[in-house]
Design a protein around this motif. Structure first.
Motif, PDB file in Angstrom:
ATOM      1  N   ILE A  83       0.845  -1.198   0.000  1.00 13.35           N
ATOM      2  CA  ILE A  83       0.000   0.000   0.000  1.00 13.35           C
ATOM      3  C   ILE A  83       0.879   1.247   0.000  1.00 13.35           C
ATOM      4  CG2 ILE A  83      -1.750   1.274   1.309  1.00 13.35           C
ATOM      5  CD1 ILE A  83      -2.699  -1.403   2.424  1.00 13.35           C
ATOM      6  N   GLY A  84       0.513   2.195  -0.870  1.00  7.33           N
ATOM      7  CA  GLY A  84       1.227   3.460  -0.939  1.00  7.33           C
ATOM      8  C   GLY A  84       2.534   3.396  -1.695  1.00  7.33           C
ATOM      9  N   HIS A  85       2.814   2.266  -2.292  1.00  8.62           N
ATOM     10  CA  HIS A  85       4.069   2.120  -3.050  1.00  8.62           C
ATOM     11  C   HIS A  85       3.753   1.971  -4.529  1.00  8.62           C
ATOM     12  CE1 HIS A  85       8.058   0.808  -4.283  1.00  8.62           C
ATOM     13  NE2 HIS A  85       7.510  -0.266  -4.836  1.00  8.62           N
ATOM     14  N   THR A  86       4.355   2.829  -5.344  1.00 11.07           N
ATOM     15  CA  THR A  86       4.193   2.722  -6.798  1.00 11.07           C
ATOM     16  C   THR A  86       5.410   2.010  -7.379  1.00 11.07           C
ATOM     17  OG1 THR A  86       2.945   4.794  -6.866  1.00 11.07           O
ATOM     18  CG2 THR A  86       3.873   3.995  -8.950  1.00 11.07           C
ATOM     19  N   PRO A  87       5.241   0.778  -7.862  1.00 14.51           N
ATOM     20  CA  PRO A  87       6.396   0.039  -8.380  1.00 14.51           C
ATOM     21  C   PRO A  87       6.968   0.696  -9.633  1.00 14.51           C
ATOM     22  CG  PRO A  87       4.365  -1.147  -8.859  1.00 14.51           C
ATOM     23  CD  PRO A  87       4.000  -0.005  -7.970  1.00 14.51           C
ATOM     24  N   ARG A  88       8.273   0.736  -9.707  1.00 17.46           N
ATOM     25  CA  ARG A  88       8.933   1.287 -10.887  1.00 17.46           C
ATOM     26  C   ARG A  88       9.217   0.162 -11.864  1.00 17.46           C
ATOM     27  NH1 ARG A  88      13.736   5.220  -9.149  1.00 17.46           N
ATOM     28  NH2 ARG A  88      13.475   5.751 -11.351  1.00 17.46           N
ATOM     29  N   SER A  89       9.375   0.550 -13.105  1.00 20.02           N
ATOM     30  CA  SER A  89       9.644  -0.445 -14.142  1.00 20.02           C
ATOM     31  C   SER A  89      10.679   0.121 -15.113  1.00 20.02           C
ATOM     32  CB  SER A  89       8.361  -0.822 -14.878  1.00 20.02           C
ATOM     33  OG  SER A  89       7.792   0.326 -15.501  1.00 20.02           O
ATOM     34  N   ALA A  90      11.160  -0.729 -15.987  1.00 18.41           N
ATOM     35  CA  ALA A  90      12.171  -0.310 -16.960  1.00 18.41           C
ATOM     36  C   ALA A  90      12.035  -1.152 -18.217  1.00 18.41           C
ATOM     37  CB  ALA A  90      13.572  -0.468 -16.370  1.00 18.41           C
ATOM     38  N   ILE A  91      12.506  -0.586 -19.327  1.00 20.89           N
ATOM     39  CA  ILE A  91      12.624  -1.327 -20.584  1.00 20.89           C
ATOM     40  C   ILE A  91      14.110  -1.612 -20.786  1.00 20.89           C
ATOM     41  CG2 ILE A  91      12.294  -1.281 -23.075  1.00 20.89           C
ATOM     42  CD1 ILE A  91       9.891   0.537 -22.592  1.00 20.89           C
ATOM     43  N   ILE A  92      14.459  -2.877 -20.822  1.00 20.43           N
ATOM     44  CA  ILE A  92      15.860  -3.295 -20.833  1.00 20.43           C
ATOM     45  C   ILE A  92      16.173  -4.009 -22.139  1.00 20.43           C
ATOM     46  CG2 ILE A  92      17.613  -4.660 -19.633  1.00 20.43           C
ATOM     47  CD1 ILE A  92      15.887  -4.402 -17.111  1.00 20.43           C
ATOM     48  N   ALA A  93      17.237  -3.565 -22.807  1.00 18.10           N
ATOM     49  CA  ALA A  93      17.695  -4.220 -24.035  1.00 18.10           C
ATOM     50  C   ALA A  93      18.635  -5.361 -23.667  1.00 18.10           C
ATOM     51  CB  ALA A  93      18.413  -3.221 -24.940  1.00 18.10           C
ATOM     52  N   VAL A  94      18.366  -6.534 -24.225  1.00 23.19           N
ATOM     53  CA  VAL A  94      19.188  -7.703 -23.927  1.00 23.19           C
ATOM     54  C   VAL A  94      19.647  -8.329 -25.243  1.00 23.19           C
ATOM     55  CG1 VAL A  94      19.362  -9.884 -22.688  1.00 23.19           C
ATOM     56  CG2 VAL A  94      17.782  -8.113 -21.879  1.00 23.19           C
ATOM     57  N   PRO A  95      20.899  -8.090 -25.663  1.00 23.34           N
ATOM     58  CA  PRO A  95      21.411  -8.739 -26.873  1.00 23.34           C
ATOM     59  C   PRO A  95      21.786 -10.186 -26.577  1.00 23.34           C
ATOM     60  CG  PRO A  95      23.095  -7.311 -25.929  1.00 23.34           C
ATOM     61  CD  PRO A  95      21.872  -7.148 -25.080  1.00 23.34           C
ATOM     62  N   LEU A  96      21.229 -11.116 -27.330  1.00 24.39           N
ATOM     63  CA  LEU A  96      21.506 -12.526 -27.111  1.00 24.39           C
ATOM     64  C   LEU A  96      22.776 -12.944 -27.844  1.00 24.39           C
ATOM     65  CD1 LEU A  96      17.920 -14.043 -27.392  1.00 24.39           C
ATOM     66  CD2 LEU A  96      19.106 -13.156 -25.379  1.00 24.39           C
ATOM     67  N   ARG A  97      23.400 -14.004 -27.347  1.00 21.96           N
ATOM     68  CA  ARG A  97      24.641 -14.479 -27.970  1.00 21.96           C
ATOM     69  C   ARG A  97      24.365 -15.370 -29.171  1.00 21.96           C
ATOM     70  NH1 ARG A  97      26.579 -16.439 -22.177  1.00 21.96           N
ATOM     71  NH2 ARG A  97      24.320 -16.569 -22.078  1.00 21.96           N
TER      72      ARG A  97
END
Length: 199
Positions: free
Chosen positions: A103-117
């Motif tokens: 309660i009262g917490h807004t979760p943060r998020s991100a867009i992450i680039a992941v180059p595969l091998r």
């Protein structure tokens, strides 16, 4: 003896043999039926039969481009992948539930680039599917030419957590290759002391 195919080659790919085409079609049917059953959330004979029917219609009406499967199933690697995937499902579900009930917490998020091998279409697809099935992450874009996944991740607060998530995706990729990868793909993963830098 025909030359071995590599995951990526600048030369034009050799035409598939009838045996390879049959193997690829079987692999496509198994993948489609598996996704169908997972979407329903249960396993019954009705789900299996309807999944086979849907797979047949999809492959007939919307023929997929040929995706060459150069490896074969390695049972120990497949078992390790399955067990770790189930563990990730449980842990991620609890983490997302904990974020939802704070309660009262807004979760943060991100867009992450992941180059595969391993930049094969099959590896890109399987890694993206595995990520999307785990709560808290979803693939929003794929750069096929660069072999990069762009993943929206819930609950990322800083760069260190983004880096940890990127490392987890590389570990997931390694488990997938250990389960079904070719000898060349397994050597590539083993030789990659450090994954490629992020975009």
């Amino acid at each position: 003896m025909s030359p071995r195919r590599t995951p990526r080659s600048d030369a034009a790919p050799a035409p598939l043999t009838p045996r390879e085409r049959r193997r690829n079609r079987v692999a496509a049917v198994v993948a489609l039926v598996t996704v169908w059953v997972l979407l329903w959330g249960s396993f019954t004979w009705a789900d299996l039969v309807s999944g086979l029917a849907v797979a047949a219609v999809v492959l007939t009406v919307f023929p997929l481009p040929p995706v060459t499967f150069t490896g074969h199933v390695h049972p120990p690697g497949a078992l390790r992948f399955a067990l770790r995937f189930l563990l990730d499902l449980v842990v991620s579900s609890f983490q997302v539930a904990a974020l939802a009930f704070r309660i009262g917490h807004t979760p943060r998020s991100a867009i992450i680039a992941v180059p595969l091998r391993v930049r094969s279409d099959l590896n890109l697809t399987l890694t993206a599917e595995a990520l999307c099935l785990v709560p808290g992450s979803i693939v929003i874009d794929v750069d096929r030419a660069a072999g990069t996944l762009y993943v929206h991740v819930l609950g990322v607060r800083d760069r260190a957590e983004a880096d940890r998530f990127r490392q987890s995706v590389w570990q997931l990729e390694a488990r997938i290759i250990a389960a079904i990868g070719s000898a060349a793909e397994r050597r590539l993963i083993a030789a990659s002391a450090s994954p490629p830098p992020s975009a």
